[in-house]
Design an enzyme around this catalytic site. Structure first.
Site: not given
Ligand code: FAD
Length: 499
Positions: A53, A82, A342, A344
Site C-alpha cells: 500500500e 507520501k 519498491t 509496485i
C-alpha cells in the site's frame, strides 16, 4: 512488402488479478492496443495478497503513461500523499531519521550537496542534512499540496484491493477480457516446452502466445510449470514473515510512511484517508509468531478492524524473470522485503520494459528475453543492496537479530558504496539505478555512516559565501512551506475518498 494488412495479434494471457496482473493487463492493452489480445484470469476464491500500500514517486510517471486521472485514482483508492519514509529506532533505539523523496540542497557539477553540507558542519553551522529537503520539512509539518508553484516529489499510500479494482475499471473498457476461475493446470507444448495454455477448473482452456505469471507467491507458471528456480537472498535479508492489520484512523493522515524498527525486524504504518495499514515484518529465526502478534497488537494506535493476517515470504528473485514464453511479474518474479516500498515500482518498470521489448510473433524472443533479464537483474540487485544497507549499518546491538545484521557479510556491490561514502562522502547513481544520490546519502547518514573526508572543493569556499548559500536554501524552503496547505485539508478539497 505489403505494410497495409494488419499484423496478427499476439495473444497475451495474464495469470492472476492482483496489483501485478491488473497493472500488466492495463498497460499492455493501453499501449499496444490493436497488436494484442489480452485475457486476464483471476480467482475470486483464492484472492490477492492484500498488502502493498506504499509506493514511490515513479508510480506517478506510470500513471501518466496510462493517462490515469490523479484525482479519480486518489478518490477510488482512498489514497493519501507520501513525501518519504520516517525511520525510527534503526540506527539506535530512540533515534529517528527521514528518507525524503526529491532533492536535498543543491549540487554543483563538481560535487554533490553533501560535500558542502559536511564542510558547513566542520565549520560549525548548517544544521541537519534533512533541513535542506523541502519534502522532509513539509512532511514533518504535515503539509502537502501540488500546483504549478509547488512541485514536491511525492508518491501515494493506497488501498491495495481498491487499486486492483480501479485498474480493472480502466482495463476492461480498454479491451482486456477477464475470466474468473481457478487455474488447475498449465499445458506445455510438446516440442519446444513453451506454455501453450492454462486449463481452468471449469475445463475452459485459455491458449496464448505469451503468458504473464502474476499468480503471486504461488508462481504457478514460472515455477510450477517451468521450474525456473529462485535465487535466495535471505542470508542478507532475513525477515521472512509479516502480520498485517488495518486499524481505525485516530488522527489526520501524515504524508509519509513510518518504518519503526523492533527487536527482530520492523513495523509499518501507512495512513489512508479512512483507515491505517499496519504490519509487523520479522525474522522467524529471531522472533516467534506469538511474540510478533503481541508486539504488533501492543503497538497499534487505533482499534484493529480484523485479526492480523499472517504472511510468509522469502527475499530473492526468480533466476530468470523471463523464461521461455513466460514473463513473471510481481510476487511471482520474487520479493525484496517491503522496507522501501519498491515492489509496485518493480512491477511497473518491468511492464514498461516488457512493452519496449515486446515479443511479437516472429521476433527473436531469445534476444529480447536476454536483454529483459539483464535489466531486471541489475534493477533488483540495486534495490536489494539499498535495503541491506538499512539493516547492516546500524549501531544497534541490543538483540541477536541486530547483532547478526551488523556482522553479516554483504554483497561487494554494497560494500563498495559504503566504503566510498565512509572514506570520501561520495555516492553515485548509475544509469539504470532507481535510488538517487540523495537517497543513498540520506540513508547512509541516517544509519550512522560518518564520512572521514569530503571533497576539497568545499574547503576553498569562503565562509560568508557558504553561509549565504545555506541561508538561501533555507529561505526558499520556508517560503514554499508557508504557501502549502495541510495534507488533510488538501485531501478534503482535491480528492476525498469515495463512499
Ligand atoms: C508484507 C508485505 C508488505 C508489502 N508492502 C508493500 C509496499 O508497501 N509497497 C509495495 O510496493 N509493495 C509491497 N508489497 C508487495 C506487494 O504486495 C505486491 O508486489 C503486489 O501486491 C503485487 O502482488 P501480486 O499481484 O504479484 O500477487 P497477489 O496479490 O497475490 O495476486 C495473485 C493473483 O493470482 C491469482 N491466482 C493465484 N493462483 C491462482 C490460480 N490457481 N488460479 C487463478 N488465479 C490464481 C490470485 O487470485 C490473485 O488474483 C508487500 C508485500 C508483502 C508480503
Amino acid at each position: 512488402m505489403n505494410h497495409t494488412s494488419e499484423p496478427p495479434r499476439t495473444r497475451v494471457v495474464v495469470a492472476g488479478g492482483g496489483t501485478a496482473g491488473w497493472i500488466a493487463a492495463a498497460a499492455i492493452v493501453r499501449q499496444l492496443g490493436p497488436l494484442v489480445d489480452v485475457t486476464l484470469v483471476e480467482s475470486d476464491e483464492i484472492g490477492t495478497v492484500g498488502v502493498g500500500e506504499s509506493t514511490i514517486p515513479t508510480a506517478r510517471s506510470f500513471h501518466a503513461f496510462l493517462g490515469i486521472d490523479e484525482a479519480a485514482f486518489v478518490r477510488a483508492t482512498q489514497a493519501t500523499f507520501k513525501l518519504g519514509i520516517a525511520f525510527e529506532n534503526w540506527r539506535q533505539v530512540g533515534d529517528r531519521y527521514f528518507h525524503p523523496f526529491g532533492s536535498v540542497g543543491r549540487s554543483v557539477a563538481i560535487a554533490d550537496f553533501q560535500h558542502f553540507w559536511l564542510e558547513a558542519q566542520a565549520r560549525g553551522f548548517g544544521g541537519a542534512y534533512g533541513d535542506y529537503s523541502l519534502e522532509q520539512q513539509a512532511a514533518g509539518a504535515g503539509l502537502f499540496g501540488h500546483d504549478e508553484q509547488h512541485s514536491l516529489a511525492y508518491a501515494y499510500h493506497l488501498d491495495a484491493t481498491a487499486y486492483a479494482r480501479f485498474l480493472r475499471t480502466l482495463a476492461e473498457p480498454w479491451g482486456v477480457r477477464r475470466v474468473e476461475g481457478r487455474i488447475e493446470r498449465v499445458e506445455r507444448d510438446g516440442k519446444g516446452g513453451n506454455i501453450a495454455a492454462l486449463v481452468l477448473a471449469s475445463g475452459e482452456r485459455i491458449a496464448g502466445d505469451i503468458f504473464i505469471d502474476c499468480t503471486g507467491f504461488r508462481a504457478l507458471l514460472t515455477e510450477g510449470a517451468l521450474g525456473t528456480g529462485f535465487e535466495d537472498w535471505s542470508e542478507w535479508l532475513s525477515t521472512d514473515r509479516a502480520l498485517a492489520v488495518q486499524t481505525e484512523t485516530v488522527a489526520p493522515p501524515v504524508p509519509y510512511t513510518r518504518a519503526i524498527a523492533h527487536d527482530a525486524g520492523w513495523r509499518w504504518q501507512i495512513p489512508l484517508q479512512k483507515r491505517t495499514g499496519n504490519g509487523l515484518v520479522y525474522s522467524s529465526a529471531h522472533m516467534s509468531d506469538d511474540e510478533a502478534h503481541a508486539t504488533l497488537i501492543g503497538a497499534l494506535d487505533g482499534r484493529p478492524l480484523f485479526e492480523p493476517r499472517p504472511l510468509r515470504f522469502r527475499s530473492g528473485m526468480r533466476r530468470k524473470a523471463w523464461n521461455r514464453n513466460c514473463i513473471a511479474l510481481g510476487l511471482a518474479a520474487g520479493f525484496i522485503e517491503p522496507l522501501e516500498s519498491t515492489s509496485i515500482h518493480l512491477i511497473m518498470n518491468a511492464v514498461i520494459r516488457l512493452i519496449q521489448l515486446f515479443p511479437f510473433r516472429g521476433d527473436d524472443h531469445v534476444a529480447l528475453a536476454a536483454r529483459f533479464n539483464a535489466q531486471s537483474r541489475h534493477e533488483w540487485e540495486h534495490v536489494r543492496d539499498f535495503i541491506i544497507l538499512h539493516y547492516h549499518v546500524t549501531q544497534r546491538d541490543d538483540s541477536p537479530f541486530w547483532r547478526d545484521c551488523a556482522r553479516m557479510t554483504i554483497p561487494d556491490s554494497l560494500a563498495e558504496r559504503i566504503a566510498l561514502f565512509a572514506n570520501t562522502a561520495g555516492a553515485w547513481q548509475g544509469q539504470d539505478d532507481l535510488f538517487r544520490i540523495d537517497s543513498w546519502v540520506s540513508v547512509m547518514l541516517g544509519q550512522g555512516v560518518e564520512p572521514r573526508a569530503h571533497h576539497r572543493i568545499a574547503r576553498i569556499i569562503k565562509e560568508e559565501e557558504l553561509q549565504t548559500s545555506f541561508a538561501d536554501l533555507s529561505r526558499g524552503i520556508a517560503s514554499t512551506m508557508r504557501a502549502l496547505p495541510r495534507h488533510c485539508d488538501f485531501l478534503a478539497r482535491y480528492c476525498p475518498a469515495d463512499g
